[in-house]
Design a protein around this motif. Structure first.
Motif, PDB file in Angstrom:
ATOM      1  N   HIS C 123       0.861  -1.178   0.000  1.00  0.00           N
ATOM      2  CA  HIS C 123       0.000   0.000   0.000  1.00  0.00           C
ATOM      3  C   HIS C 123       0.899   1.230   0.000  1.00  0.00           C
ATOM      4  CE1 HIS C 123       0.883   0.900   4.204  1.00  0.00           C
ATOM      5  NE2 HIS C 123       0.963  -0.406   4.333  1.00  0.00           N
ATOM      6  N   PHE C 125       1.327   3.204  -2.440  1.00  0.00           N
ATOM      7  CA  PHE C 125       1.927   3.492  -3.749  1.00  0.00           C
ATOM      8  C   PHE C 125       1.584   4.922  -4.174  1.00  0.00           C
ATOM      9  CE2 PHE C 125       1.496  -1.146  -3.743  1.00  0.00           C
ATOM     10  CZ  PHE C 125       2.781  -1.514  -4.093  1.00  0.00           C
ATOM     11  N   ASP C 126       2.552   5.578  -4.742  1.00  0.00           N
ATOM     12  CA  ASP C 126       2.410   6.952  -5.243  1.00  0.00           C
ATOM     13  C   ASP C 126       2.311   7.989  -4.129  1.00  0.00           C
ATOM     14  OD1 ASP C 126       2.475   6.200  -7.894  1.00  0.00           O
ATOM     15  OD2 ASP C 126       0.323   5.805  -7.928  1.00  0.00           O
ATOM     16  N   PHE C 127       2.350   7.540  -2.898  1.00  0.00           N
ATOM     17  CA  PHE C 127       2.243   8.457  -1.756  1.00  0.00           C
ATOM     18  C   PHE C 127       3.660   8.760  -1.286  1.00  0.00           C
ATOM     19  CE2 PHE C 127       1.176   9.017   2.926  1.00  0.00           C
ATOM     20  CZ  PHE C 127       0.552  10.235   2.770  1.00  0.00           C
ATOM     21  N   GLU C 128       4.087   9.998  -1.462  1.00  0.00           N
ATOM     22  CA  GLU C 128       5.499  10.310  -1.287  1.00  0.00           C
ATOM     23  C   GLU C 128       6.001  10.214   0.148  1.00  0.00           C
ATOM     24  OE1 GLU C 128       3.679  13.902  -2.437  1.00  0.00           O
ATOM     25  OE2 GLU C 128       5.455  15.033  -1.875  1.00  0.00           O
ATOM     26  N   HIS C 130       5.659   7.713   1.897  1.00  0.00           N
ATOM     27  CA  HIS C 130       5.822   6.293   2.151  1.00  0.00           C
ATOM     28  C   HIS C 130       6.951   5.745   1.288  1.00  0.00           C
ATOM     29  CE1 HIS C 130       3.942   2.954   4.137  1.00  0.00           C
ATOM     30  NE2 HIS C 130       4.205   2.224   3.069  1.00  0.00           N
ATOM     31  N   ALA C 131       7.906   5.090   1.915  1.00  0.00           N
ATOM     32  CA  ALA C 131       8.929   4.397   1.129  1.00  0.00           C
ATOM     33  C   ALA C 131       8.199   3.460   0.169  1.00  0.00           C
ATOM     34  CB  ALA C 131       9.860   3.626   2.058  1.00  0.00           C
ATOM     35  N   GLN C 132       8.495   3.574  -1.096  1.00  0.00           N
ATOM     36  CA  GLN C 132       7.706   2.891  -2.120  1.00  0.00           C
ATOM     37  C   GLN C 132       8.082   1.417  -2.247  1.00  0.00           C
ATOM     38  OE1 GLN C 132       5.186   4.460  -4.326  1.00  0.00           O
ATOM     39  NE2 GLN C 132       5.298   5.551  -2.379  1.00  0.00           N
TER      40      GLN C 132
END
Lengths: 340, 340, 340, 340
Positions: C123, C125-128, C130-132
């Protein structure tokens, strides 16, 4: 957009803080913290935390955590934290990148660590294959809105020190914790054995500004270089310092946190009247976590923005801030009722 | 302390910028740049630099340089810069730390790179033992107060691109350069082949705020993560965005830079009348470099603070800023004369 | 010290491997892999894994994992792995240090990941903030001595690719897995969707040498620089290449792994006859894990060294290797019986 | 390919070293250096360098330099070195990547640093904007084939220590230097104030293996973690240790270096007879640098491979090694004559 309950970060600047910025404007002063505003702000922090506290102002919470941890670690160390911790979940890997350290996440229902939950990582000392446990990092207020008691913090500090480790406290909402506990800052940090504090201002009414507090001068020897190299040194430092002067001297930290916490209690009271909603965490500061019927989330967010915390349950997070109003809370509760 | 000539960083906030901060205060807005202020500020940058420019606001100049370079590099790359460059001299190794890259310093009397001076590092391509030359980084205005012509920049961009490299421009004082050249920003950056710009606001009247400008969207794909991981993402972003709105919309960038540059010319004129002082660099923006008799330095600094640039000569640096006054300059020149 | 069951790392060099080193000695050859031995060794790997496989030899397992992962990641990425994974437990934070990435450990009784156990991290994803999530990393053989089926690997690869992620396989004991499954290497790696393999030689009879295998040439473009910068480029490369030639051409990988696995089965059989000992993991390769009465551990270790895996239970790990003998196992079992 | 003069890295393994590897094969021994071979090898190093020397074996020269420097630095430090230094030119930025430090290159005709040439970087102490000068790093033998006298080294050590800095010595060819000076290792390293040595074996007849030597135990406290995290810890350590035992005990270091140096002198003598070739550096160890007519380079390289050092002049580098023969040199000189 109205105010909503998304984050205390979404609020603006408290008027007295804004005034302090304006009042510090005017003449030239030396940059990078060699100025009278910064001297004064540092002095105020030392009144709260002790005269030998090393105080380093930085831009933001991630910066405070990383710079503070950099004073305690080398790259082969590990930092133990809750799996909900900001350093684990919300900093895009900045700690790993800048420190080179391993973060060891601990499952935690309420966002707190305990000596028991941390124990699983307290092994492998002196074994070079193993990233060496070096720091226990806690958040006060936790990311789940709960507040450690001084005794809980002391037990973690004792455990850390017993193993030659350190205790770091992420105090992005430290004022809310102080108000919640009814204690001076020092009583649940330095006096409980905390070694380094990230002292937050931004989420409680400042425009921006956090402080890294180091209590042992020996640990602070390299901090000025570490702050600069981590890109957290502000040229026009006086404008953070002036905010902190107002924040501490006029007890804006206290007024704002008292208000935000009180609003969270009110929100909790209103929500507890609604049987379809289950509050999932103790409301000890300015956050309310709740499991809500899924169909109300979107219409509710359209009027009062907030974040989904756990999509599966679904659990939401509602944060109050220094400028939340009672009427907003009542309108919010009324809207929930009308949606159910 | 009066104003002095130490640094444009020592000045405060231009009143219209401060007003813009105050005007943006009030309601809640989403944090981290998802707000209308930021949308508008980005739009204004795009008017200057082109509609597909990726604009990322950061806290400070070191942050802008490091985040911008991170979009162009991996750790095995090398960045060629003047030995006087801010990234080489004044960032405490932040580029090496965050990027992992090697910096290759080029000797330069006037702070400028040329295709000839850069050429010595343009070898070892494809040879894995060698940190791969990837970026040429120039400062506009240079750290020596000189200004590249568009032709000079174009020749470096062509050279970089010929080798599959990029051109980065550290524009901490980009407004002073624009005013000096009498050209729009774009004419000496994007239109000359510059790939990434650090656009500075802090040194020209903003409280804080710089922008990383990336002209090729393909290079910008990872920028939001790189900014966050480098601890340069501002939660209450609107307060930087609002400053940039005023800065660009009301042409404060231009007024402030015009004034600072004009004051530097005046200072130069006054100093040239004093035969014991030798001006060492062309005065093309807001800095004056001069070799002065050693005995006047300390008494002069007591009234008008400034920095010694080269202790051996001794050479000093005098910076003017948006709030320097003519009378200050005349008083300064008079004091110099009285000390000689 | 006799042989014991401490680690397949404690064994020496298989005689045919040692002979290959000696046979490669003599004339000068170009260093760093530009030699005929390396060309031949690479060719042999390509016979096993496909003609476009990019093969990079490195010194050790940690090097193989870190260099391989560096081809798949940038610093803001996260790598999901079992909490028992070598990259998480046994590399002193080398992945975090070199990659800058966050490692996300998954609890796992048998050392394996599953799509279900991995899902909790898929989860953000694309949320900066959060370590991707970028890589799922599995060990084959796992650190618990178990072996993934091709179907299990395929399901993880599909999951990874569905999310735009990659699957990395730490094959420090890949030969033991191949023998256990009765399959060619390719059938449970590349053909199942694995993107990058750390192919181990050291633990199965080589003196030293591991290979990073990358199946998509586009991912391998930077690998030569990443290997060099990570200090894993061997100047006298021929002496690793010559080992791999013998290892693959003479099927030493197979003979050694078959023997080690067979010895583990024998050990398991002998141990199962002893009711006071409980085997805790499936014996699918060359490791046997067992809970044993605490009082026998020390006297047993004095004759046959091995490691305590979990001090609390207490659980021990017994590893067999290419040179373990049947009589050793029988002596070992007899000693256990005599101690009980 | 015959032997050529490309690099001492292109040579193979000295027969007695190879025999030592074979002799160490057989039984199991504990991995990662906890074995009797390593104990003995460490003891032999301590005989040469002093009983409290901390000895850490690593895989290669880049590893030795980076691990050694990591014991002396934190990321905000700077390392001063010759612009020809291996750490600056030939390690693909590994020092910057792993250390996070800035490297400050000094122009040097003969590959040596002097107190005068280093002085330009000895400023900015205590100034947080400036990467803090921490280490002077020299190569002995230098990359230009020259050898520092003990007095030259002492003067650099004194300068470093005067500024609270350290002196690091990259001894990839330290045996050639010892032979050239006719001195024990200690006399031009530890006894001259060198703090950390990279002691090379690979270029002088070993298969692989370098040692990091730290003379102050306080500096060595973290070295085992730094070595492991930098991926330089060898599992089957005995096979490096056994090589070093033979290398030191049987004085292979001396015999090999004496031979190589002698061959360089012979080569120099032969070349000096050829008027069209100009030798550009003092021949003090096993390298000969010369400016040669451009047209002979390629035909010469076809028979005897070597590297072009400076394409513009053109200058070439010819390295001799432990197995270079007199007849090779005479054939080489004859070929040159025939090409002119």
């Amino acid at each position: 957009m109205g105010k909503g309950f998304a984050s205390d970060n979404n609020a603006g600047i408290h008027p007295e803080i804004l005034k302090a910025i304006a009042d510090a404007n005017g003449e030239h002063v030396t940059g990078y913290g060699n100025d009278a505003y910064t001297d004064k702000a540092v002095g105020l922090f030392r009144e709260h935390f002790g005269g030998d506290t090393e105080v380093s102002f930085v831009f933001n919470g991630t910066g405070a955590n990383v710079v503070g941890l950099s004073a305690l670690t080398r790259s082969y160390h590990a930092v133990i934290c809750a799996e909900t911790a900001h350093i684990q979940m919300d900093e895009c890997g900045a700690p790993e990148k800048f420190l080179g350290c391993k973060l060891l996440p601990v499952a935690s229902g309420d966002g707190k660590l305990t000596p028991e939950s941390v124990a699983r990582y307290l092994h492998g000392f002196d074994f070079e294959h193993h990233a060496q446990p070096r720091v226990i990092s806690i958040s006060q207020v936790t990311e789940m809105g709960t507040v450690y008691t001084p005794e809980e913090i002391r037990s973690l500090a004792d455990l850390a020190h017993h193993h030659g480790m350190y205790l770091h406290l992420d105090g992005a909402r430290i004022s809310n914790a102080a108000v919640s506990l009814g204690l001076p800052f020092r009583a649940f940090t330095r006096d409980c054995g905390v070694d380094v504090v990230s002292f937050g201002g931004t989420k409680n009414g400042m425009m921006l500004g956090e402080a890294v507090l180091i209590f042992d001068p020996a640990m602070a020897r390299e901090i000025k270089y570490l702050r600069k190299q981590s890109m957290q040194l502000f040229s026009k430092m006086r404008f953070v310092s002036a905010q902190f002067i107002a924040y501490l001297e006029k007890e804006i930290w206290k007024k704002n946190a008292e208000h935000a916490n009180k609003m969270a209690v009110l929100l909790e009271q209103e929500i507890r009247k609604i049987p379809q909603i289950r509050i999932t965490q103790k409301v000890e500061a300015n956050g309310v976590f709740a499991v809500v019927p899924r169909h109300i989330i979107q219409p509710l967010q359209e009027k009062f923005f907030f974040y989904l915390w756990n999509e599966e349950l679904p659990e939401v997070r509602w944060m109050t801030s220094f400028d939340t109003t009672e009427s907003e809370i009542r309108d919010f509760a009324a809207l929930i009722r009308s949606l159910l």
